[in-house]
Structures are given as C-alpha cells and as structure tokens.
Design an enzyme around this catalytic site. Sequence first.
Site, PDB file in Angstrom:
ATOM      1  N   ARG A 153       0.862  -1.181   0.000  1.00 42.26           N
ATOM      2  CA  ARG A 153       0.000   0.000   0.000  1.00 42.26           C
ATOM      3  C   ARG A 153       0.901   1.235   0.000  1.00 42.26           C
ATOM      4  NH1 ARG A 153      -2.171  -3.449   4.116  1.00 42.26           N
ATOM      5  NH2 ARG A 153      -4.273  -4.228   3.604  1.00 42.26           N
ATOM      6  N   LYS A 184      -2.558  -2.250   7.726  1.00 47.01           N
ATOM      7  CA  LYS A 184      -3.801  -1.835   8.367  1.00 47.01           C
ATOM      8  C   LYS A 184      -3.961  -2.539   9.706  1.00 47.01           C
ATOM      9  CE  LYS A 184      -6.652  -0.487   4.410  1.00 47.01           C
ATOM     10  NZ  LYS A 184      -7.907  -0.756   3.664  1.00 47.01           N
ATOM     11  N   HIS A 253      -2.314   2.158  -5.863  1.00 44.99           N
ATOM     12  CA  HIS A 253      -3.102   0.967  -5.558  1.00 44.99           C
ATOM     13  C   HIS A 253      -3.314   0.114  -6.810  1.00 44.99           C
ATOM     14  CE1 HIS A 253      -4.667  -0.413  -1.769  1.00 44.99           C
ATOM     15  NE2 HIS A 253      -5.706  -0.937  -2.359  1.00 44.99           N
ATOM     16  N   ARG A 256      -0.668  -2.356  -6.774  1.00 41.22           N
ATOM     17  CA  ARG A 256      -0.965  -3.404  -5.782  1.00 41.22           C
ATOM     18  C   ARG A 256      -1.961  -4.399  -6.372  1.00 41.22           C
ATOM     19  NH1 ARG A 256      -1.291  -4.700  -0.191  1.00 41.22           N
ATOM     20  NH2 ARG A 256      -3.391  -5.083   0.608  1.00 41.22           N
ATOM     21  N   HIS A 279      -4.332  -9.091   3.901  1.00 38.99           N
ATOM     22  CA  HIS A 279      -5.780  -9.043   4.092  1.00 38.99           C
ATOM     23  C   HIS A 279      -6.171  -9.863   5.320  1.00 38.99           C
ATOM     24  CE1 HIS A 279      -6.632  -8.106  -0.444  1.00 38.99           C
ATOM     25  NE2 HIS A 279      -6.347  -7.028   0.258  1.00 38.99           N
ATOM     26  N   TYR A 288      -9.894 -10.918  -6.553  1.00 43.47           N
ATOM     27  CA  TYR A 288      -8.918 -11.131  -7.619  1.00 43.47           C
ATOM     28  C   TYR A 288      -9.202 -12.401  -8.407  1.00 43.47           C
ATOM     29  CZ  TYR A 288      -6.550  -7.313  -5.388  1.00 43.47           C
ATOM     30  OH  TYR A 288      -6.259  -6.068  -4.861  1.00 43.47           O
TER      31      TYR A 288
END
Length: 311
Positions: A153, A184, A253, A256, A279, A288
């Site tokens: 990110r 995150k 992004h 990414r 994630h 994806y």
Amino acid sequence: MDPRAALPDPLPRYLTHLRVERRVAARTLALYEDALRRLADGLAAQEVPLARTQPHHVRGLVASLHGAGLSPRSLALQLSAWRGFFRWWGREGAVAANPVDGVRAPKAAKPLPKALPVDQAVALAAHEDAADDPALAARDHAIAELLYGGGLRVGELVGLDCAAGPQAAGWVDLADGTAHVLGKGRKRRSVPIGEAAVTALRTWLAQRAGLAADGEAALFVGQRGQRLSDSQVRSRLRRLALQAGLPTPVHPHMLRHSFASHLLQSSGDLRAVQELLGHASISTTQVYTRLDYQHLAKVYDAAHPRARRKG
C-alpha cells in the site's frame, strides 16, 4: 413526479427545519427535497397517508424506484432522507415508530479493482527517465519496483525507513530481499520483493544521501529532504506512467492490484496472495479471482471453437 407541485404537510416544515436549524448545505437540501417528493408521490399513488406509512410501503417504494433505474447508492440516499423525516416527525409525536428503520437499499455491486496488463506493469516498473534528475529517476524507479514487486500500500511504502529500529514503522532488508511493513490495523507483515526491486533500491540508496536532510530516517525522501507523502508518490507515479507511454493513468493501488492479480493468475494460490497483501479476510482477496476469471474468459472467447465470437 411534478417538481412544481406543493409538498404535503409536514414535509415543508421538515425542510425548513433542515435549512434553518440543521443548516444543511443547499445541495443536500435539494437532494432531500427530491427524495421526500418521491416519498409523497409514491404514497399518494397507493392512497396511503404519510402518518400511516408502514415498512412494507417503504419496501414497495424502494423496489419500484429500483425497477425504474435508481442505483443502490441513490436508493440509500432516499432512505436516509425518509428515515430522517420520520425520526423528526416521531419526536413531534405524529408517528409511534419509524417505518424506514430496518429497510435497507440493495447492495451495490463492488467494482473490480483496476489492474494493468502484465506487459504494461513490467514496462512501468522498469522505466527510468533519462532526462530527469538522476537521483529522482532512481527514487521513482525504486518506488515503482517496490509497489509492483511487493504489492505494498502507498501508506506502507512511505512509512519505510532506511534501517530497522524501535521507531521504524517499516524497513527493507536488502540482504534477504524482504520488506517489513506496518499495515492496516497496525499489523506487521514481511513481503518478498524480488531481485529487480532490490537492485533498484540499491541504486536509489547510492543517490539518497544527496537529497535526504540530516537525521532523516525515511527510505524515500523528496527534494526538500523530508519523507515523501502519499500525494507526492501518486503524482510522481502518474508522471512515470505518462513517460513510459502507458495508455491509462496509474495510481499506487493499481500496482498493488496488478501484483495480486498477476500473482494469482500464475500461482492460483489464494491463501498465499492473502498473506502477501495482508488481508485479514480471504473474502477481500477473492475479488482477484474475478479478475482472473475475466482473463480466462477472454482467452476462451478468442481461442475455443465453441466460443461466441463476434462476426
């Protein structure tokens, strides 16, 4: 729906409340007035008084508006306006319960993340502008290689320091080709970055001292010697994509997304991609697989004898 027709009481009083007491913006007020007009007209068509509105009436109106082409986002706005009105009216004692509570708009389809084709992503990551300042060119090249090679990110990228330490949010170990980042939820993860990114970083680090301010720990710095911001990275990446001849604007992004979709197409290992991206839930990574399916569908349409081809 006639915009010139007067709204039935108490809708005008509620709009006055929003304008005078709540001081909502003129644009918001116009949107709410439009939503309340839809409510009044829809109930009038069913011969249902405002005070006798029930949840099934609201659901019927939502279904009708959805069928007429209103998007889930627009329907959510309608419901928000209606819910606010009945809440206000309930405080006046006119209705015992809010008939909009519990009614939700249809879920909006999640747009697929935009990923670059493999050749464009590789061309961008490999591009260096010979006309640019050598230090800036080396830095931007390293940034592109790291974003695409590690799937970072942009916040993780700008948070990297030159070396590990108690104050470092993240760093890159060039000896083993690993980026250690703070993602995150302040969760740490380690990501392999590949030989091309390591080489680009070594080239940048040889130039970095000429730009960095004294004592600056950041791996990537700007012309003033301070840590790069997210917006600066976005601006430089757009510039780099333009120089590389890419036909579409590129943001961090997107690299990414490209990292994830290209890795999944090659490996098929969804769990590994989930870990590399950081994630928390596999469902976030599953988007994806839809990108991969689009790629496979295009291959099928182009090559299979039974595919439906356009004449």
